[in-house]
Design a protein around this motif. Sequence first.
Motif, PDB file in Angstrom:
ATOM      1  N   ARG A 157       0.829  -1.205   0.000  1.00 37.27           N
ATOM      2  CA  ARG A 157       0.000   0.000   0.000  1.00 37.27           C
ATOM      3  C   ARG A 157       0.866   1.259   0.000  1.00 37.27           C
ATOM      4  O   ARG A 157       2.028   1.231   0.374  1.00 37.27           O
ATOM      5  CB  ARG A 157      -0.922   0.037   1.231  1.00 37.27           C
ATOM      6  CG  ARG A 157      -1.964  -1.067   1.256  1.00 37.27           C
ATOM      7  CD  ARG A 157      -2.764  -1.047   2.545  1.00 37.27           C
ATOM      8  NE  ARG A 157      -3.775  -2.088   2.563  1.00 37.27           N
ATOM      9  CZ  ARG A 157      -5.030  -1.929   2.169  1.00 37.27           C
ATOM     10  NH1 ARG A 157      -5.431  -0.731   1.740  1.00 37.27           N
ATOM     11  NH2 ARG A 157      -5.885  -2.923   2.206  1.00 37.27           N
ATOM     12  N   SER A 158       0.245   2.364  -0.399  1.00 43.07           N
ATOM     13  CA  SER A 158       0.913   3.656  -0.342  1.00 43.07           C
ATOM     14  C   SER A 158       0.859   4.195   1.079  1.00 43.07           C
ATOM     15  O   SER A 158       0.189   3.625   1.952  1.00 43.07           O
ATOM     16  CB  SER A 158       0.235   4.650  -1.281  1.00 43.07           C
ATOM     17  OG  SER A 158      -1.034   5.032  -0.757  1.00 43.07           O
ATOM     18  N   GLU A 159       1.525   5.338   1.331  1.00 46.88           N
ATOM     19  CA  GLU A 159       1.508   5.915   2.670  1.00 46.88           C
ATOM     20  C   GLU A 159       0.124   6.411   3.062  1.00 46.88           C
ATOM     21  O   GLU A 159      -0.162   6.634   4.234  1.00 46.88           O
ATOM     22  CB  GLU A 159       2.518   7.060   2.759  1.00 46.88           C
ATOM     23  CG  GLU A 159       2.302   8.180   1.750  1.00 46.88           C
ATOM     24  CD  GLU A 159       3.431   9.193   1.789  1.00 46.88           C
ATOM     25  OE1 GLU A 159       4.038   9.356   2.863  1.00 46.88           O
ATOM     26  OE2 GLU A 159       3.708   9.814   0.753  1.00 46.88           O
ATOM     27  N   GLU A 160      -0.766   6.597   2.068  1.00 41.62           N
ATOM     28  CA  GLU A 160      -2.149   6.972   2.364  1.00 41.62           C
ATOM     29  C   GLU A 160      -3.046   5.751   2.543  1.00 41.62           C
ATOM     30  O   GLU A 160      -4.261   5.883   2.718  1.00 41.62           O
ATOM     31  CB  GLU A 160      -2.728   7.850   1.248  1.00 41.62           C
ATOM     32  CG  GLU A 160      -2.261   9.304   1.266  1.00 41.62           C
ATOM     33  CD  GLU A 160      -0.877   9.452   0.674  1.00 41.62           C
ATOM     34  OE1 GLU A 160      -0.516   8.607  -0.187  1.00 41.62           O
ATOM     35  OE2 GLU A 160      -0.154  10.381   1.071  1.00 41.62           O
ATOM     36  N   GLY A 161      -2.471   4.572   2.449  1.00 38.98           N
ATOM     37  CA  GLY A 161      -3.249   3.351   2.618  1.00 38.98           C
ATOM     38  C   GLY A 161      -3.902   2.852   1.343  1.00 38.98           C
ATOM     39  O   GLY A 161      -4.717   1.932   1.376  1.00 38.98           O
ATOM     40  N   GLU A 162      -3.529   3.410   0.201  1.00 32.27           N
ATOM     41  CA  GLU A 162      -4.109   2.982  -1.068  1.00 32.27           C
ATOM     42  C   GLU A 162      -3.419   1.702  -1.549  1.00 32.27           C
ATOM     43  O   GLU A 162      -2.209   1.565  -1.442  1.00 32.27           O
ATOM     44  CB  GLU A 162      -3.934   4.076  -2.124  1.00 32.27           C
ATOM     45  CG  GLU A 162      -4.559   5.413  -1.734  1.00 32.27           C
ATOM     46  CD  GLU A 162      -4.013   6.560  -2.555  1.00 32.27           C
ATOM     47  OE1 GLU A 162      -4.827   7.355  -3.058  1.00 32.27           O
ATOM     48  OE2 GLU A 162      -2.775   6.657  -2.695  1.00 32.27           O
TER      49      GLU A 162
END
Length: 277
Positions: free
Chosen positions: A140-145
């Motif tokens: 995931r990305s740092e935004e949780g995506e």
Amino acid sequence: METSVYIPIISDYGFKATFGNEADSLFLRTALQALIKSDTPIREVHFDKNAFEALTIDSRSGIFDLACTDENGTQFIVEMQLGLAPHFVQRMKFYALHKFNTVVERGNFDYANLPKIYAIAILAKNILPTTHFHTIANLRSEEGEIIDSQLSFITVELAKFTKQVAEIETDLEKLVYTMKTLHTTEPTQYPAFWNEEWLRRAIEELDTRKMTPEERAYFARVTAANAEAVKAEKQRIDDVKRGTIRKLLLQGKLTVEDIADANDVSVDFVLDVQRKL
């Protein structure tokens, strides 16, 4: 186990008789569907070779507790761990990435349309800093995506599951409750959902009253072998701790109590090492 009617699913014998039952895969298929939280039924599974060779001369080989593939080519690795294993995530990464490398290799290094891989860890103890008993992890990305869901790590920590029978609704909750409590439950205390076909068949495999003489003999051999392995592992861990404690005692910088806390042993354990210096 001397008085229990049912063999624990989380024992070596119980795991092989339920998750590893090649003659009847209903329990495994339903359990896998619940563990990955999929609405799509798994119609069939093929049991794969659970030992794998090192990819290079200086890399490691290993053994999965269970490896299988469903009708869509989805790959599953299932590992069971009863003892405390703070670095178990690293082991699952090693297994999952090895599986990833082999499916890429079989596809002539074509990264398109790779099958999904689920690395599933069922743990008696807690290892994650999470509150829920069931965790699904992806890249995931740092935004949780979600960046990639081709490789999924699923962790079940039995110690975190506290729901009572009246609160249980999903197949995942039924599975975890059964794994955690079956071997401590009397037949007269059956929850209603244990009569569901997938659980009923698995429980029958673990009913000591229905075992043939050959099955009883095999169970006795497995239990004895496991007991010896546990004894040997405990001795190995104790020897390592004793070596560490000896060094700390000779340095003379910490109290006996501090050494005991740092090594997760009793004060008497440290004093015993001290007496033998």
